[in-house]
Design a protein around this motif. Structure first.
Motif, PDB file in Angstrom:
ATOM      1  N   GLY A  31       4.523  78.931   3.512  1.00 46.13           N
ATOM      2  CA  GLY A  31       4.250  78.305   2.216  1.00 46.13           C
ATOM      3  C   GLY A  31       4.415  79.305   1.077  1.00 46.13           C
ATOM      4  N   TRP A  32       4.151  80.580   1.349  1.00 51.98           N
ATOM      5  CA  TRP A  32       4.326  81.592   0.302  1.00 51.98           C
ATOM      6  C   TRP A  32       5.768  82.068   0.196  1.00 51.98           C
ATOM      7  CZ3 TRP A  32       0.891  81.352  -3.077  1.00 51.98           C
ATOM      8  CH2 TRP A  32      -0.458  81.256  -2.782  1.00 51.98           C
ATOM      9  N   PHE A  77       3.327  73.519  -3.548  1.00 48.41           N
ATOM     10  CA  PHE A  77       2.485  74.405  -4.355  1.00 48.41           C
ATOM     11  C   PHE A  77       1.399  73.629  -5.095  1.00 48.41           C
ATOM     12  CE2 PHE A  77       6.119  77.362  -3.795  1.00 48.41           C
ATOM     13  CZ  PHE A  77       5.395  78.372  -3.177  1.00 48.41           C
ATOM     14  N   ASN A 122      -7.074  74.746  -2.696  1.00 45.25           N
ATOM     15  CA  ASN A 122      -7.910  75.880  -3.118  1.00 45.25           C
ATOM     16  C   ASN A 122      -8.919  75.459  -4.185  1.00 45.25           C
ATOM     17  OD1 ASN A 122      -6.492  77.620  -1.406  1.00 45.25           O
ATOM     18  ND2 ASN A 122      -4.950  78.036  -2.953  1.00 45.25           N
ATOM     19  N   TRP A 160      -1.238  73.017  -2.414  1.00 44.60           N
ATOM     20  CA  TRP A 160      -2.076  74.192  -2.146  1.00 44.60           C
ATOM     21  C   TRP A 160      -3.036  74.457  -3.304  1.00 44.60           C
ATOM     22  CZ3 TRP A 160      -3.460  76.378   2.077  1.00 44.60           C
ATOM     23  CH2 TRP A 160      -2.608  76.415   3.185  1.00 44.60           C
ATOM     24  N   ASN A 199      -7.349  84.072   0.197  1.00 49.31           N
ATOM     25  CA  ASN A 199      -7.856  82.943  -0.593  1.00 49.31           C
ATOM     26  C   ASN A 199      -8.701  81.984   0.243  1.00 49.31           C
ATOM     27  OD1 ASN A 199      -6.340  80.861   0.655  1.00 49.31           O
ATOM     28  ND2 ASN A 199      -4.568  81.361  -0.577  1.00 49.31           N
ATOM     29  N   ASN A 216       0.464  80.037  -6.944  1.00 49.08           N
ATOM     30  CA  ASN A 216       0.919  78.671  -6.646  1.00 49.08           C
ATOM     31  C   ASN A 216       1.508  77.996  -7.882  1.00 49.08           C
ATOM     32  OD1 ASN A 216       0.287  78.353  -3.898  1.00 49.08           O
ATOM     33  ND2 ASN A 216      -1.867  78.045  -4.364  1.00 49.08           N
ATOM     34  N   ALA A 244       0.997  78.204   6.770  1.00 49.58           N
ATOM     35  CA  ALA A 244       0.370  78.804   5.588  1.00 49.58           C
ATOM     36  C   ALA A 244       1.236  79.947   5.057  1.00 49.58           C
ATOM     37  CB  ALA A 244      -1.023  79.304   5.935  1.00 49.58           C
TER      38      ALA A 244
HETATM   39  O1  LIG Z   1      -0.992  79.581   2.505  1.00 48.04           O
HETATM   40  C1  LIG Z   1      -0.731  79.219   1.359  1.00 48.04           C
HETATM   41  C2  LIG Z   1       0.607  78.984   0.964  1.00 48.04           C
HETATM   42  C3  LIG Z   1       0.852  78.613  -0.329  1.00 48.04           C
HETATM   43  N1  LIG Z   1      -0.217  78.472  -1.171  1.00 48.04           N
HETATM   44  C4  LIG Z   1      -1.503  78.692  -0.782  1.00 48.04           C
HETATM   45  O2  LIG Z   1      -2.437  78.569  -1.582  1.00 48.04           O
HETATM   46  N2  LIG Z   1      -1.719  79.051   0.468  1.00 48.04           N
END
Ligand SMILES: O=c1cc[nH]c(=O)[nH]1
Length: 456
Positions: A225-226, A109, A116, A112, A34, A311, A222
């Motif tokens: 975060g997921w 979330f 994005n 993020w 992303n 997210n 990062a």
């Molecule tokens: O790296 C990440 C982690 C959670 N959400 C994101 O968009 N990127």
């Protein structure tokens, strides 16, 4: 539905699980491939080269191989229980205490999604500039184009979550194929103008150099975060392999490939312009400088959709744990709208890079300890089994004192203080970074402390 009115939650039964291997691979590849990852690749390009190999690549491989092992573990927990990550966090943190990881997940979330979306809106603003002559962000009158971009992206996000997890599944299935095709085209265009050896020989100016441990921490933040969204998706899977292997492979490939793209495009600009500026690492600016035009902009909009669908679903699941009365589909809608509002923050704040770096620090600091506790509690202290009824029962074994496991809360605090302290040490910044050390310490303290308390 695991019932106990106030704390009821939905555990997805095996018969209703319809996410296959490709869905899980696509979800986690699409999540990681992303704009934010691209941007990070450009920022950590500043780590320079080690033995002819980019330190950013080394850092992204090491950090994602480690961090995404936790994605597999949390994925397994979701598959075994059918519950979302924040519901599972009720076991270690207490039914009421799970509010803490849920609030952190929700802000994470939404943050993020905003990051994005902002990057994608910047791309759209470039398109509007070339199509209608609208001013760019940063120029007088430049707010209009970017705000229109934010609104368009938010409408696309609403469309991608309109049917809840089902439409997210469709977006990922189609989006990932398109992302891969466009990215290949983009890579060909980048290497038409600048050779690989020119990039590999590029010397990052001393004043911009990033220590290796900081690059490692950036990727760890990062990737972790997921991790906290892991179970939100694997609870829709029906085999252990789909829940553990597919997210692992997809996430690593998505993360590393987009770090490499961010790195190469940012260094290409540095090679051709002679100026290295991590502030300009965002894909739109870089793509525009390299003349990638429409193709890059399409990639950016698409990747924003595939990542933000994940997210928003994870943020929605967190909101659902906080306010169970709101259905998952309504939660998704609320998270989308709140994220749109949050996207306006960099417009006020001025520097996107500064806002983003502060946000990454916030996530790295809290997520490491939370994930360490989640995993140790399930695999180390509970033999890989949770009592689902007790997860929804006040007075049950996950109620602790008044609904909160204060020891788990103290462990989060230890992790945060340690992370901040370690970051003050130049040797840590130059080598292993603070994230994984603080996770190891928290895991040990939580495991030993919990065992001792259970014995007492
Ligand atoms: O790296 C990440 C982690 C959670 N959400 C994101 O968009 N990127």
């Amino acid at each position: 539905m695991e019932s106990n009115q106030k704390y009821a939650f939905e555990s997805i039964p095996i018969s209703e699980r319809d996410m296959n291997y490709w869905d899980m691979f696509a979800t986690w590849f699409g999540a990681n491939a992303n704009n934010g990852t691209w941007f990070i690749g450009g920022v950590i390009a500043a780590a320079g080269f080690f033995g002819g190999i980019s330190s950013a690549v080394i850092a992204s491989v090491i950090a994602s191989v480690i961090a995404f092992a936790f994605l597999s573990m949390v994925g397994y927990m979701g598959y075994q229980t059918g519950a979302s990550t924040t519901i599972l966090s009720r076991a270690p943190f207490g039914i009421r205490g799970s509010v803490v990881p849920s609030v952190i997940n929700l802000t994470l979330f939404m943050g993020w999604t905003a990051v994005n979306t902002f990057i994608a809106a910047t791309s759209l603003a470039y398109l509007f500039h070339s199509m209608f002559g609208w001013a760019l962000f940063g120029q007088p009158g430049g707010y209009f184009g970017i705000i229109v971009g934010i609104i368009i992206m938010s409408i696309l996000h609403l469309l991608s979550i309109i049917a809840g997890p089902k439409s997210v599944q469709i977006i990922e299935r189609i989006g990932v194929v398109l992302v891969i095709i466009f990215v290949i085209i983009e890579v060909i265009v980048v290497f038409r103008d600048v050779s690989f050896s020119q990039i590999a020989k590029y010397q990052v100016p001393m004043k911009s150099k990033m220590p290796f441990g900081v690059a490692l921490d950036t990727i760890a933040a990062a990737a972790l975060g997921w991790v906290v969204g892991g179970a939100d998706f694997t609870r829709f899977t029906s085999s252990k392999r789909i829940a553990t292997q597919a997210p692992y492979v997809g996430a690593i490939l998505g993360m590393v490939s987009f770090v490499i793209i961010g790195l190469c495009t940012t260094l290409s600009v540095a090679v051709t312009s002679g100026v290295f500026n991590p502030n300009n690492s965002d894909p739109s600016t870089v793509a525009n400088k390299l003349g990638l035009g429409l193709i890059a902009m399409v990639v950016i909009v698409l990747t924003s959709m595939t990542a933000n669908a994940v997210n928003i679903q994870s943020g929605g699941s967190a909101l659902n744990n906080l306010i169970p009365k709101i259905s998952l589909n309504k939660s998704l809608f609320i998270v989308t709208i709140l994220s749109m509002i949050l996207t306006l923050v960099p417009l006020i704040n001025g520097s996107f890079l500064d806002a983003f770096t502060a946000f990454l620090n916030y996530t790295g600091m809290f997520l490491g300890p939370i994930i360490a506790i989640l995993v140790v509690d399930y695999f180390g202290l509970s033999d890989g089994k949770y009592d689902l009824k007790a997860l929804a029962t006040p007075t049950g074994k996950y109620w602790y004192k008044g609904g909160i496991n204060w020891f788990a809360m103290a462990c989060i605090a230890i992790g945060v203080v340690l992370y901040i302290g370690l970051n003050l040490l130049p040797i840590v910044k130059a080598t292993v970074g603070a994230t994984f050390i603080s996770m190891i310490v928290v895991a040990i303290v939580y495991y030993v402390g919990s065992k001792l308390m259970r014995k007492a």
